[in-house]
Design an enzyme around this catalytic site. Structure first.
Site, mmCIF file in Angstrom:
data_model
loop_
_atom_site.group_PDB
_atom_site.id
_atom_site.type_symbol
_atom_site.label_atom_id
_atom_site.label_comp_id
_atom_site.label_asym_id
_atom_site.label_seq_id
_atom_site.Cartn_x
_atom_site.Cartn_y
_atom_site.Cartn_z
ATOM 1 N N TYR A 89 -4.658 2.374 17.879
ATOM 2 C CA TYR A 89 -4.337 3.776 18.190
ATOM 3 C C TYR A 89 -5.376 4.698 17.535
ATOM 4 O O TYR A 89 -5.910 5.614 18.176
ATOM 5 C CB TYR A 89 -2.938 4.047 17.649
ATOM 6 C CG TYR A 89 -2.380 5.434 17.819
ATOM 7 C CD1 TYR A 89 -1.843 5.852 19.033
ATOM 8 C CD2 TYR A 89 -2.337 6.329 16.739
ATOM 9 C CE1 TYR A 89 -1.283 7.119 19.173
ATOM 10 C CE2 TYR A 89 -1.786 7.594 16.870
ATOM 11 C CZ TYR A 89 -1.258 7.986 18.089
ATOM 12 O OH TYR A 89 -0.703 9.244 18.224
ATOM 13 N N SER A 125 -4.712 13.069 17.209
ATOM 14 C CA SER A 125 -3.743 12.859 16.125
ATOM 15 C C SER A 125 -4.529 12.954 14.825
ATOM 16 O O SER A 125 -5.763 12.839 14.835
ATOM 17 C CB SER A 125 -3.162 11.444 16.261
ATOM 18 O OG SER A 125 -2.545 11.034 15.061
HETATM 19 N N1 LIG Z 1 4.928 12.006 17.747
HETATM 20 C C1 LIG Z 1 3.967 11.954 16.837
HETATM 21 O O1 LIG Z 1 4.229 11.744 15.652
HETATM 22 C C2 LIG Z 1 2.531 12.191 17.248
HETATM 23 C C3 LIG Z 1 1.596 12.455 16.230
HETATM 24 C C4 LIG Z 1 0.272 12.666 16.575
HETATM 25 C C5 LIG Z 1 -0.116 12.625 17.894
HETATM 26 N N2 LIG Z 1 0.795 12.359 18.858
HETATM 27 C C6 LIG Z 1 0.325 12.312 20.240
HETATM 28 O O2 LIG Z 1 1.007 13.279 20.992
HETATM 29 C C7 LIG Z 1 1.045 12.871 22.357
HETATM 30 C C8 LIG Z 1 2.452 13.002 22.874
HETATM 31 O O3 LIG Z 1 3.277 12.121 22.140
HETATM 32 P P1 LIG Z 1 4.820 12.405 21.845
HETATM 33 O O4 LIG Z 1 5.038 12.229 20.414
HETATM 34 O O5 LIG Z 1 5.225 13.664 22.495
HETATM 35 O O6 LIG Z 1 5.446 11.119 22.552
HETATM 36 P P2 LIG Z 1 6.606 10.966 23.651
HETATM 37 O O7 LIG Z 1 6.846 9.499 23.741
HETATM 38 O O8 LIG Z 1 7.738 11.873 23.335
HETATM 39 O O9 LIG Z 1 5.899 11.506 24.974
HETATM 40 C C9 LIG Z 1 4.847 10.824 25.586
HETATM 41 C C10 LIG Z 1 4.964 11.024 27.076
HETATM 42 O O10 LIG Z 1 3.840 10.373 27.683
HETATM 43 C C11 LIG Z 1 4.329 9.686 28.825
HETATM 44 N N3 LIG Z 1 3.442 8.578 29.130
HETATM 45 C C12 LIG Z 1 3.281 7.409 28.463
HETATM 46 N N4 LIG Z 1 2.394 6.629 29.078
HETATM 47 C C13 LIG Z 1 1.962 7.317 30.170
HETATM 48 C C14 LIG Z 1 1.037 7.026 31.194
HETATM 49 N N5 LIG Z 1 0.390 5.853 31.238
HETATM 50 N N6 LIG Z 1 0.821 7.962 32.148
HETATM 51 C C15 LIG Z 1 1.508 9.142 32.130
HETATM 52 N N7 LIG Z 1 2.406 9.453 31.184
HETATM 53 C C16 LIG Z 1 2.627 8.553 30.207
HETATM 54 C C17 LIG Z 1 5.725 9.204 28.437
HETATM 55 O O11 LIG Z 1 6.516 8.873 29.581
HETATM 56 C C18 LIG Z 1 6.232 10.401 27.669
HETATM 57 O O12 LIG Z 1 6.871 11.329 28.530
HETATM 58 C C19 LIG Z 1 0.492 11.456 22.394
HETATM 59 O O13 LIG Z 1 -0.857 11.488 22.813
HETATM 60 C C20 LIG Z 1 0.587 11.008 20.966
HETATM 61 O O14 LIG Z 1 -0.352 10.020 20.649
HETATM 62 C C21 LIG Z 1 2.120 12.152 18.573
#
Ligand SMILES: NC(=O)c1ccc[n+]([C@@H]2O[C@H](COP(=O)([O-])OP(=O)(O)OC[C@H]3O[C@@H](n4cnc5c(N)ncnc54)[C@H](O)[C@@H]3O)[C@@H](O)[C@H]2O)c1
Length: 276
Positions: free
Chosen positions: A156, A143
Site C-alpha cells: 500500500y 495517505s
Molecule cells: N481510512 C483511512 O484511514 C485512510 C487513510 C489514508 C488514506 N486513505 C485513502 O482514502 C481513500 C478512500 O478510502 P476510505 O477510507 O474512504 O475507504 P472506504 O473503504 O470507506 O471507501 C473506498 C471506496 O472505494 C471503492 N472501491 C474499492 N475498489 C474500487 C475499485 N476497484 N474501483 C472503484 N471503486 C473502488 C469501495 O467500494 C469504497 O466505496 C483510499 O484511497 C484510501 O487508501 C484512507
C-alpha cells in the site's frame, strides 16, 4: 486557477463510502454536479439518490478504476453529459495489512492495480481533456503512508508513494495549462476501509480492533472539509488531521524517533500472525 465549485462537474471515485462519500457531499453542498463512481453499484446509487433528495445534481456509475477502458468511458461520459470535466477525485482505494513475507503476487497486483493504476487511469483519461479546456483540477487521494515508512502496509505504501510522486511532478507540468493538481494525505480516518482490509496471515478481527483501539481516527467529513480548503488554497500536499501533520513533522525532524514508532506498530501487527 480560480476554484469555483458551483455548477462545476466532478467525478469522485470510491464515492460510495468513507472519504469519497464525504467529498461527494462536500462538493454537492457547494453546488457542484457530482458523478459518484464506484465498484459498489448499490452504494453509489444510494449516495447519488440521497444527494438528489437534497436538491443536488448527482448521478452514479459503476466502475472498476483498475480498468483503464472503463475509466476512459467514465470521463468521456461526464464530458459529454456536462460539457466539461472540472474536477476528478481519484480516491478509490483498498488496503492490505500484514508482513510482506505473507503477501503473494495477487496481493501486489490488486493493491497496485487499484491504488496506483486506478489513479494513473484517471489521470490519463482526464488530464488531456483538462489541458484542452485550459482548466480543471485533479485531486489524488494518497495517505501519510505515501510520505513515510509504513511497515505492515508495505505494498500500500509503495503505491501511495507513487501517487504522491505522480501528483507532485505532474503539478509542475500542469500549471502551464491552467490545470491544478493536489494530493490528499490523510492519517487514519474512521471509514469501513480497515474493516474491509485484506489481512494476510493475520487474525484480521483482532488486528482491526487493535488498530481502532489506538484511536486518533479522523472523521471523514472533517477530512473532506480540510480538503476543500486545501484545494481553494492550492496546497500541493494536503495532510490531515493535525495528528497526521505531527507524525509527519516527527518523521522529518526526528526520523529515528519516527522509525521507532513505526517499528512498534509493526511489532503489534506481528502479534496477530496466524502462522508464526
Ligand atoms: N481510512 C483511512 O484511514 C485512510 C487513510 C489514508 C488514506 N486513505 C485513502 O482514502 C481513500 C478512500 O478510502 P476510505 O477510507 O474512504 O475507504 P472506504 O473503504 O470507506 O471507501 C473506498 C471506496 O472505494 C471503492 N472501491 C474499492 N475498489 C474500487 C475499485 N476497484 N474501483 C472503484 N471503486 C473502488 C469501495 O467500494 C469504497 O466505496 C483510499 O484511497 C484510501 O487508501 C484512507
Amino acid at each position: 486557477m480560480a476554484i469555483v465549485f458551483k455548477g462545476a462537474s466532478a467525478i469522485v471515485t470510491g464515492g460510495a463510502s468513507g472519504i469519497g462519500q464525504s467529498i461527494a457531499r462536500a462538493l454537492a453542498a457547494r453546488g457542484a454536479r457530482v458523478l459518484i463512481a464506484d465498484i459498489d453499484t448499490a452504494g453509489a446509487e444510494a449516495e447519488a439518490a440521497a444527494l438528489r433528495a437534497k436538491g443536488c445534481e448527482a448521478v452514479a456509475e459503476t466502475v472498476d478504476v483498475a480498468d483503464a477502458g472503463a475509466v476512459e468511458q467514465l470521463v468521456a461520459g461526464v464530458a459529454r453529459r456536462w460539457g466539461r470535466i472540472d474536477f476528478l477525485f481519484n480516491n478509490a482505494g483498498i488496503i492490505y495489512v500484514g508482513e510482506l513475507l505473507d503477501m503473494d503476487e495477487a496481493a501486489w497486483q490488486r493493491c497496485v492495480d487499484i491504488n496506483l493504476w486506478g489513479v494513473i487511469n484517471g489521470v490519463r483519461a482526464a488530464y488531456p481533456r483538462m489541458v484542452r479546456q485550459r482548466s480543471g483540477c485533479i485531486v489524488n487521494t494518497a495517505s501519510i503512508a505515501g510520505l513515510g515508512p509504513s511497515p505492515g502496509f508495505t505494498i500500500y505504501a509503495a503505491a501511495k508513494h507513487a501517487v504522491v510522486g505522480l501528483s507532485r511532478s505532474l503539478r509542475g507540468e500542469a500549471r502551464k495549462y491552467g490545470v491544478q493538481l493536489n494530493v490528499l494525505c490523510p492519517g487514519f480516518v474512521d471509514t469501513p476501509m480497515v474493516r474491509n482490509a485484506t489481512f494476510a496471515n493475520l487474525d484480521g478481527a483482532a488486528a482491526a480492533t487493535n488498530l481502532r483501539r489506538r484511536g486518533g481516527f479522523a472523521e471523514p467529513d472533517k477530512v473532506a472539509a480540510d480538503l476543500m480548503q486545501g484545494i481553494e488554497r492550492d496546497t500541493p500536499v494536503i495532510v490531515t488531521p493535525a495528528t497526521a501533520r505531527l507524525a509527519m513533522a516527527i518523521l522529518r525532524y526526528a526520523p529515528f524517533t519516527g522509525e521507532l514508532f513505526a517499528g512498534k506498530f509493526m511489532e503489534a501487527i506481528r502479534g496477530f500472525r496466524i502462522r508464526k
